[in-house]
Design an enzyme around this catalytic site. Sequence first.
Site, mmCIF file in Angstrom:
data_model
loop_
_atom_site.group_PDB
_atom_site.id
_atom_site.type_symbol
_atom_site.label_atom_id
_atom_site.label_comp_id
_atom_site.label_asym_id
_atom_site.label_seq_id
_atom_site.Cartn_x
_atom_site.Cartn_y
_atom_site.Cartn_z
ATOM 1 N N GLU A 151 0.803 -1.240 0.000
ATOM 2 C CA GLU A 151 0.000 0.000 0.000
ATOM 3 C C GLU A 151 0.829 1.281 0.000
ATOM 4 O O GLU A 151 0.545 2.210 0.763
ATOM 5 C CB GLU A 151 -0.954 0.003 1.195
ATOM 6 C CG GLU A 151 -1.927 -1.163 1.177
ATOM 7 C CD GLU A 151 -2.914 -1.155 2.341
ATOM 8 O OE1 GLU A 151 -2.758 -0.341 3.263
ATOM 9 O OE2 GLU A 151 -3.855 -1.973 2.318
ATOM 10 N N ASN A 201 2.324 -5.168 -3.305
ATOM 11 C CA ASN A 201 0.908 -5.454 -3.030
ATOM 12 C C ASN A 201 0.149 -4.157 -2.751
ATOM 13 O O ASN A 201 0.657 -3.275 -2.068
ATOM 14 C CB ASN A 201 0.857 -6.349 -1.772
ATOM 15 C CG ASN A 201 -0.499 -6.994 -1.527
ATOM 16 O OD1 ASN A 201 -1.041 -7.656 -2.408
ATOM 17 N ND2 ASN A 201 -1.049 -6.820 -0.330
ATOM 18 N N HIS A 237 -10.332 -6.531 -1.955
ATOM 19 C CA HIS A 237 -11.389 -6.397 -0.940
ATOM 20 C C HIS A 237 -12.548 -5.707 -1.658
ATOM 21 O O HIS A 237 -12.498 -4.502 -1.920
ATOM 22 C CB HIS A 237 -10.912 -5.535 0.238
ATOM 23 C CG HIS A 237 -9.823 -6.178 1.029
ATOM 24 N ND1 HIS A 237 -10.049 -7.287 1.814
ATOM 25 C CD2 HIS A 237 -8.506 -5.884 1.152
ATOM 26 C CE1 HIS A 237 -8.903 -7.639 2.398
ATOM 27 N NE2 HIS A 237 -7.966 -6.812 2.006
ATOM 28 N N GLU A 266 -6.023 -10.849 -1.274
ATOM 29 C CA GLU A 266 -6.808 -10.666 -0.040
ATOM 30 C C GLU A 266 -8.301 -10.622 -0.343
ATOM 31 O O GLU A 266 -9.041 -9.826 0.229
ATOM 32 C CB GLU A 266 -6.388 -9.361 0.670
ATOM 33 C CG GLU A 266 -4.905 -9.271 0.949
ATOM 34 C CD GLU A 266 -4.486 -8.044 1.748
ATOM 35 O OE1 GLU A 266 -5.365 -7.344 2.296
ATOM 36 O OE2 GLU A 266 -3.280 -7.797 1.831
ATOM 37 N N ASP A 268 -12.116 -10.683 -0.502
ATOM 38 C CA ASP A 268 -13.356 -10.922 0.229
ATOM 39 C C ASP A 268 -14.424 -10.045 -0.414
ATOM 40 O O ASP A 268 -14.103 -9.075 -1.111
ATOM 41 C CB ASP A 268 -13.244 -10.716 1.749
ATOM 42 C CG ASP A 268 -12.545 -9.438 2.186
ATOM 43 O OD1 ASP A 268 -12.561 -8.455 1.426
ATOM 44 O OD2 ASP A 268 -11.996 -9.416 3.300
HETATM 45 C C1 XIL Z 1 -5.956 -6.574 8.470
HETATM 46 C C2 XIL Z 1 -6.161 -7.829 9.314
HETATM 47 O O1 XIL Z 1 -7.060 -8.666 8.650
HETATM 48 C C3 XIL Z 1 -6.680 -7.485 10.686
HETATM 49 O O2 XIL Z 1 -6.670 -8.626 11.524
HETATM 50 C C4 XIL Z 1 -5.851 -6.365 11.317
HETATM 51 O O3 XIL Z 1 -6.446 -5.964 12.523
HETATM 52 C C5 XIL Z 1 -5.738 -5.185 10.388
HETATM 53 O O4 XIL Z 1 -5.187 -5.605 9.141
HETATM 54 N N1 XIL Z 1 -4.922 -4.751 3.782
HETATM 55 C C6 XIL Z 1 -3.861 -5.515 4.193
HETATM 56 C C7 XIL Z 1 -3.988 -6.409 5.368
HETATM 57 O O5 XIL Z 1 -2.826 -5.556 3.493
HETATM 58 O O6 XIL Z 1 -2.785 -6.574 6.068
HETATM 59 C C8 XIL Z 1 -5.084 -5.942 6.300
HETATM 60 O O7 XIL Z 1 -5.263 -6.939 7.296
HETATM 61 C C9 XIL Z 1 -6.368 -5.677 5.541
HETATM 62 C C10 XIL Z 1 -6.160 -4.607 4.497
#
Ligand code: XIL
Length: 355
Positions: A151, A201, A237, A266, A268
């Site tokens: 990020e 990423n 996400h 990641e 969802d």
């Molecule tokens: C999130 C985790 O899922 C949580 O458990 C934590 O509290 C906060 O981070 N982008 C990312 C991840 O790259 O590392 C993040 O993970 C979600 C957003």
Amino acid sequence: MLPSVRSFAYVGLVSLCVAPVSPAPLREAAQRSGILVGTAVRSEQLSEPADAATLAREFNLVEPEDAMKWETLEPGPGLFDFSQADRIVAFAAEHKMKIRGHTLAWHQQNPKWLTEGRYPPERLSQILEQHIKTVVGHYRGRVFAWDVVNEAFDERVAGKLRSTIWYDQPGVGHAGRGSSYIEDCFRWAHEADPSALLFYNDAEAEEVNPKSDAIYSMVRDFRRRGVPIDGVGFQMHISTLHPDSASISENIRRFVALGVQVHITEMDVAVPVDANGNPSSEDLRLQAEVYRQIAAACLSHPGCTAIQTWGFTDKYSWIGSHSHHTRGSALLFDRNYQPKAAYEALRSVLEQERR
Ligand code: XIL
């Protein structure tokens, strides 16, 4: 008297005919397409038999959700604690799963000693180099792919790097010099494990948009100049039930054409939930369609080599707290580890051979 061989055979045949044929788990379904199918996990989950069994049965790739972040791995200056992450790595080895490491340089989940330490750029650069080399060295040969930097681009100012401790607050000595601090991170990681695949990423860069354009320019520049980058991770996400999957597919295509791999890292798909955390059945149907479309977009490009979800059971998903419990039900299994329509949709795509 013992039953004859023939009656054994008969009983066997009957049970074959009546027993429901249990469908292949995701990792088996994915054998035909050759794609890796992964998930994030928190180390505590491994103590729950249903959780550990689902993880081992369904996935051939795993990523520590929080256990490899700075605050967990280096809670004090030069003081490393690998216990949680090692647990996940050992589980993965036992179940023949590959491991994605996440993440070496990020602006979140950093320990206070680091963020409040007022270190000058030169010292900060040494601290970052030591962290990267120690962590990557510890997992040398075991973590197959790292999210080296996470990020780094800002979504509010199109195409600009985010203002962070690593870039310009005060930064590691390259403030105002674009992606050169990111380049340092990749070179250090490569020195520590030349065989690990190194990924950049990011979030909200899934579609062709100003942010993914900026990442594209950086990756093209890195490839031209021999900076050791092997891949790009798109977090995925998703909070709409109608994503622009054509644009996502086009974006994957252009990155793969640069000679890097793409991982969906990641995924969802959060849907609105009521006060009891329950979604509508129509939303679950649309959600399944989103999983299907994204998986199909990835599979249509040979360089898209992994699909990973951010957790697998709705019992443990960051979406709940992240959305103040207005959204949820974002993953493949419900809170009782029962597969949802999204699971079936993903599996049906994974089963197909790549075109
Ligand atoms: C999130 C985790 O899922 C949580 O458990 C934590 O509290 C906060 O981070 N982008 C990312 C991840 O790259 O590392 C993040 O993970 C979600 C957003």
